[in-house]
Design an enzyme around this catalytic site. Structure first.
Site, PDB file in Angstrom:
ATOM      1  N   LYS A 201       6.855 -17.377   8.150  1.00 33.42           N
ATOM      2  CA  LYS A 201       8.154 -18.221   6.868  1.00 33.42           C
ATOM      3  C   LYS A 201       9.177 -16.401   6.512  1.00 33.42           C
ATOM      4  O   LYS A 201       8.636 -15.412   5.730  1.00 33.42           O
ATOM      5  CB  LYS A 201       7.824 -17.739   5.395  1.00 33.42           C
ATOM      6  CG  LYS A 201       8.478 -18.984   4.506  1.00 33.42           C
ATOM      7  CD  LYS A 201       8.705 -18.395   2.931  1.00 33.42           C
ATOM      8  CE  LYS A 201       9.117 -17.206   2.806  1.00 33.42           C
ATOM      9  NZ  LYS A 201      10.674 -16.880   2.874  1.00 33.42           N
ATOM     10  N   GLU A 276       2.981  -4.700   3.271  1.00 33.64           N
ATOM     11  CA  GLU A 276       3.835  -3.354   3.855  1.00 33.64           C
ATOM     12  C   GLU A 276       4.859  -3.222   2.732  1.00 33.64           C
ATOM     13  O   GLU A 276       5.835  -4.279   3.125  1.00 33.64           O
ATOM     14  CB  GLU A 276       4.660  -3.659   4.518  1.00 33.64           C
ATOM     15  CG  GLU A 276       3.348  -3.467   6.075  1.00 33.64           C
ATOM     16  CD  GLU A 276       3.180  -2.375   6.582  1.00 33.64           C
ATOM     17  OE1 GLU A 276       4.115  -0.785   6.057  1.00 33.64           O
ATOM     18  OE2 GLU A 276       2.147  -1.868   7.157  1.00 33.64           O
ATOM     19  N   CYS A 310      12.739   0.643   3.530  1.00 35.14           N
ATOM     20  CA  CYS A 310      11.562   0.645   2.823  1.00 35.14           C
ATOM     21  C   CYS A 310      11.584   1.864   3.010  1.00 35.14           C
ATOM     22  O   CYS A 310      11.635   2.640   2.250  1.00 35.14           O
ATOM     23  CB  CYS A 310      10.728  -0.004   3.009  1.00 35.14           C
ATOM     24  SG  CYS A 310      10.213   0.815   5.122  1.00 35.14           S
ATOM     25  N   GLU A 407      13.632   1.497  -6.931  1.00 31.97           N
ATOM     26  CA  GLU A 407      14.061   1.063  -5.082  1.00 31.97           C
ATOM     27  C   GLU A 407      15.191   0.753  -5.428  1.00 31.97           C
ATOM     28  O   GLU A 407      15.659  -0.128  -6.445  1.00 31.97           O
ATOM     29  CB  GLU A 407      12.868  -0.336  -4.792  1.00 31.97           C
ATOM     30  CG  GLU A 407      12.500   0.229  -4.037  1.00 31.97           C
ATOM     31  CD  GLU A 407      12.305  -0.356  -2.320  1.00 31.97           C
ATOM     32  OE1 GLU A 407      11.791  -1.373  -2.752  1.00 31.97           O
ATOM     33  OE2 GLU A 407      11.813  -0.420  -1.193  1.00 31.97           O
TER      34      GLU A 407
HETATM   35  P1  NAD Z   1      10.724 -10.388  -1.584  1.00 33.38           P
HETATM   36  O1  NAD Z   1       9.378  -9.123  -1.400  1.00 33.38           O
HETATM   37  O2  NAD Z   1      11.236  -9.905  -2.892  1.00 33.38           O
HETATM   38  O3  NAD Z   1      11.021 -10.976  -0.394  1.00 33.38           O
HETATM   39  C1  NAD Z   1       9.381 -10.881   0.928  1.00 33.38           C
HETATM   40  C2  NAD Z   1       9.641 -11.957   1.318  1.00 33.38           C
HETATM   41  O4  NAD Z   1       9.079 -12.859   0.086  1.00 33.38           O
HETATM   42  C3  NAD Z   1      10.943 -13.043   1.437  1.00 33.38           C
HETATM   43  O5  NAD Z   1      10.025 -13.826   3.218  1.00 33.38           O
HETATM   44  C4  NAD Z   1      10.148 -13.638   0.440  1.00 33.38           C
HETATM   45  O6  NAD Z   1      10.870 -15.215   0.194  1.00 33.38           O
HETATM   46  C5  NAD Z   1       8.859 -13.701   0.390  1.00 33.38           C
HETATM   47  N1  NAD Z   1       8.573 -14.175  -0.845  1.00 33.38           N
HETATM   48  C6  NAD Z   1       8.680 -14.328  -2.481  1.00 33.38           C
HETATM   49  N2  NAD Z   1       8.192 -14.233  -3.629  1.00 33.38           N
HETATM   50  C7  NAD Z   1       7.448 -14.991  -3.204  1.00 33.38           C
HETATM   51  C8  NAD Z   1       6.200 -15.476  -3.629  1.00 33.38           C
HETATM   52  N3  NAD Z   1       5.771 -15.643  -4.752  1.00 33.38           N
HETATM   53  N4  NAD Z   1       5.033 -15.727  -2.795  1.00 33.38           N
HETATM   54  C9  NAD Z   1       5.225 -15.847  -1.224  1.00 33.38           C
HETATM   55  N5  NAD Z   1       5.907 -15.651  -0.721  1.00 33.38           N
HETATM   56  C10 NAD Z   1       7.293 -14.613  -1.007  1.00 33.38           C
HETATM   57  O7  NAD Z   1      11.227  -8.162  -0.191  1.00 33.38           O
HETATM   58  P2  NAD Z   1      13.569  -8.385   0.063  1.00 33.38           P
HETATM   59  O8  NAD Z   1      14.204  -7.756  -0.781  1.00 33.38           O
HETATM   60  O9  NAD Z   1      12.956  -9.832   0.833  1.00 33.38           O
HETATM   61  O10 NAD Z   1      12.869  -7.702   0.772  1.00 33.38           O
HETATM   62  C11 NAD Z   1      13.120  -6.203   0.003  1.00 33.38           C
HETATM   63  C12 NAD Z   1      11.477  -5.529   0.486  1.00 33.38           C
HETATM   64  O11 NAD Z   1      10.658  -5.158   1.367  1.00 33.38           O
HETATM   65  C13 NAD Z   1      11.900  -3.699  -0.635  1.00 33.38           C
HETATM   66  O12 NAD Z   1      10.871  -3.700  -1.427  1.00 33.38           O
HETATM   67  C14 NAD Z   1      11.421  -2.836   0.679  1.00 33.38           C
HETATM   68  O13 NAD Z   1      11.446  -1.587   0.988  1.00 33.38           O
HETATM   69  C15 NAD Z   1      10.584  -3.598   1.949  1.00 33.38           C
HETATM   70  N6  NAD Z   1      10.182  -3.317   2.997  1.00 33.38           N
HETATM   71  C16 NAD Z   1       9.453  -3.350   3.350  1.00 33.38           C
HETATM   72  C17 NAD Z   1       8.704  -2.273   4.920  1.00 33.38           C
HETATM   73  C18 NAD Z   1       7.250  -1.725   5.240  1.00 33.38           C
HETATM   74  O14 NAD Z   1       7.703  -2.217   6.314  1.00 33.38           O
HETATM   75  N7  NAD Z   1       6.978  -1.539   3.926  1.00 33.38           N
HETATM   76  C19 NAD Z   1       9.694  -3.194   5.614  1.00 33.38           C
HETATM   77  C20 NAD Z   1      10.803  -3.395   5.138  1.00 33.38           C
HETATM   78  C21 NAD Z   1      11.215  -3.792   4.223  1.00 33.38           C
END
Ligand code: NAD
Length: 504
Positions: A201, A276, A310, A407
């Protein structure tokens, strides 16, 4: 159509990109191309204009269930009978197809995410293809061990034991929007190498290249049902995937807040899970650093991908001997960055992914100013449409401010002076995150002394924000659980089975 050189501007979108965006975009579930059962859709935007360009199915539990069923069926089907070398071969073919379709994929990514097409070409396409090739190599190198055992019952009996590594099963992969294609490959490639099947997803903001990736999987000869894509929101599709009883493992990349929700759900069902999550990376700059490296620190470490990384360096701690030069140089660099559409690689700051994220970054900046920090750059509103934000650098910050703890995920960085290295280490570690960090020094002893003291999973020295497929990557503290990349990534997609044989 092969990929153009990274610096080539896109004057006109490739025909394939225009026709894909104009088509009715559907999910990939087994051999089917369904819309959402409820016929609902989600709009997809071009961040450079702010306009909706297409829509994707907004799936719910029923759609997720169909995808998981397809993945479960594929797990028991032809895929399970393929030899490791055959899995490797289709993965290598997939990597080739990614490159053959590279220019279209890169342009599509830039149109959907807003990022520089240079990064789309170099990271989303080329690095992803290399990542798949790297993981393809592991498909033929999965191994267990033979074990001498000391089982004393019944007296005189002898046993020989060994371990087998077996695919964990159906993987639910949930990815963020900042590197859409690359993050999807970080999940799919090790899963395929280990013989798993996947329901992916993507983030609701950036589903387009991931759908193309799943199409290329089929073209590469990966059987239908091995890689499925469901589009939709996190609360609906993501939550349904996480809670599905036939999903054996969740591979999640995203925010710490959502990671916590997913981790709790996974533990309820005893699913395997890797998380992650977010970061707040420090960059410690010592008096003896090579100041010529500040350009690299800014370009790759801080403003890369418009700060939506990130591991982005967001908290600089500069020793007093170089503090003024660091402030002056970084302010000059940030002030000179050209802002504009990602289709022109000459633009170094591109639109951020969504109106919501633009508002979040602006709110972080406003709050920081209200709390008394000093912005070094004029805050000019960007003329015209699109989700643009200006880069910003703050001095006079306090460690307790939210800009130092939470962040922003945008082109915003703080600079704090320090005298004593111990103080810098303490401040760098004063965060709930532990993803990436860097130290900048020409003194080998300092490198060796301070690297072990930094609470981050990856520490770069005179570099920042540069992951590699052979270098384990993950988070300490609230930045996550588990490691991606390298051999370590495979363990997340394998179960260990012990086999004990009574010797007659
Ligand atoms: P997010 O957590 O809002 O969303 C990530 C994914 O989770 C999306 O596909 C979203 O639809 C899904 N999601 C949201 N709520 C959910 C739920 N209740 N159940 C299941 N899935 C759900 O993050 P974002 O805004 O898309 O991305 C930015 C974040 O990602 C930042 O915090 C960044 O640091 C992190 N990030 C981490 C890494 C790493 O490798 N550690 C890499 C890239 C981004």
């Amino acid at each position: 159509m092969f990929i153009a050189s990274p610096e080539t501007p896109v004057l006109e979108l490739a025909t394939g990109v225009r026709s894909f965006v104009a088509s009715e975009i559907r999910m990939i579930v087994g051999a089917e191309r369904p819309l959402a059962a409820g016929r609902q859709t989600l709009a997809v935007f071009d961040p450079s204009t702010g306009a909706a360009i297409t829509s994707v199915p907004r799936s719910g539990p029923e759609d997720v269930d169909a995808a998981v069923r397809a993945a479960k069926q594929a797990l028991a089907g032809e895929w399970s009978r393929r030899l490791p070398a055959q899995r490797q071969r289709v993965m290598l073919k997939l990597a080739d197809l990614l490159e053959e379709n590279g220019e279209e994929l890169a342009q599509l990514e830039t149109v959907n995410n807003g990022k520089s097409v240079m990064l789309s070409r170099l990271v989303e396409v080329t690095s992803s293809a290399e990542y798949i090739r790297y993981m393809a190599g592991w498909a033929t190198k999965i191994e267990g061990s033979t074990l001498d055992v000391s089982i004393p019952v019944p007296p005189g009996a002898r046993y020989q034991a060994f371990t087998r590594k077996e695919p964990v099963g159906v993987v639910g992969a949930i990815t963020p929007w900042n590197f859409p294609l690359n993050m999807a490959c970080w999940k799919i490639a090790p899963a395929l190498a280990c013989g798993c099947t996947v329901v992916l997803k993507p983030a609701e903001e950036t589903p387009l290249t991931v759908i193309r990736l799943a199409e290329l999987c089929l073209e590469a000869g990966i059987p239908a049902g091995v890689v499925n894509v469901v589009t939709g929101t996190g609360e609906e599709a993501g939550a349904a995937l996480t809670a599905h009883p036939d999903v054996n493992k969740i591979a999640f990349t995203g925010s710490t807040e959502v990671g916590r929700i997913i981790g709790i759900q996974a533990m309820r069902d005893m699913k395997r899970v890797t998380l992650e999550l977010g970061g707040k990376a420090p960059m410690i700059m010592f008096d003896d650093m090579d100041l010529d490296q500040l350009a690299v620190a800014a370009g790759v470490g801080i403003f890369f991908n418009t700060g939506q990384t990130c591991c982005a360096g967001t908290r600089i701690y500069a020793q007093k001997g170089v503090y003024d030069r660091v402030v002056e140089t970084l302010a000059a660099i940030a002030g000179s960055l050209s802002i504009g559409s990602g289709l022109d690689p000459a633009n170094q700051i591109n639109p951020v992914v969504s109106a919501k994220h633009q508002a979040h970054i602006r709110a972080c900046v406003d709050q920081c100013i209200e709390q008394g920090a000093r912005p070094l750059l004029d805050q000019k509103a960007h003329d015209g449409p699109g989700f643009y934000v200006q880069p910003q650098i703050f001095t006079d910050v306090q460690q307790g401010m939210s800009i130092m703890q939470d962040e922003v995920f945008g082109p915003v960085v703080t600079i704090t002076p320090f005298s004593d290295p111990e103080e810098a280490i303490r401040l760098a570690n004063d965060t709930r995150f532990g993803l990436g960090a860097s130290i900048w020094t020409t003194n080998l002893n300092k490198m060796l002394r301070y690297v072990p003291r930094i609470q981050a999973e990856t520490v770069w020295v005179n570099a920042h924000n540069l992951p590699d497929q052979n270098m384990p990557f993950g988070g300490l503290k609230r930045s996550g659980i588990g490691r991606e990349h390298g051999r370590a990534a495979l363990d997340n997609f394998l179960e260990t089975k012990s086999v004990c044989i009574a010797v007659g």
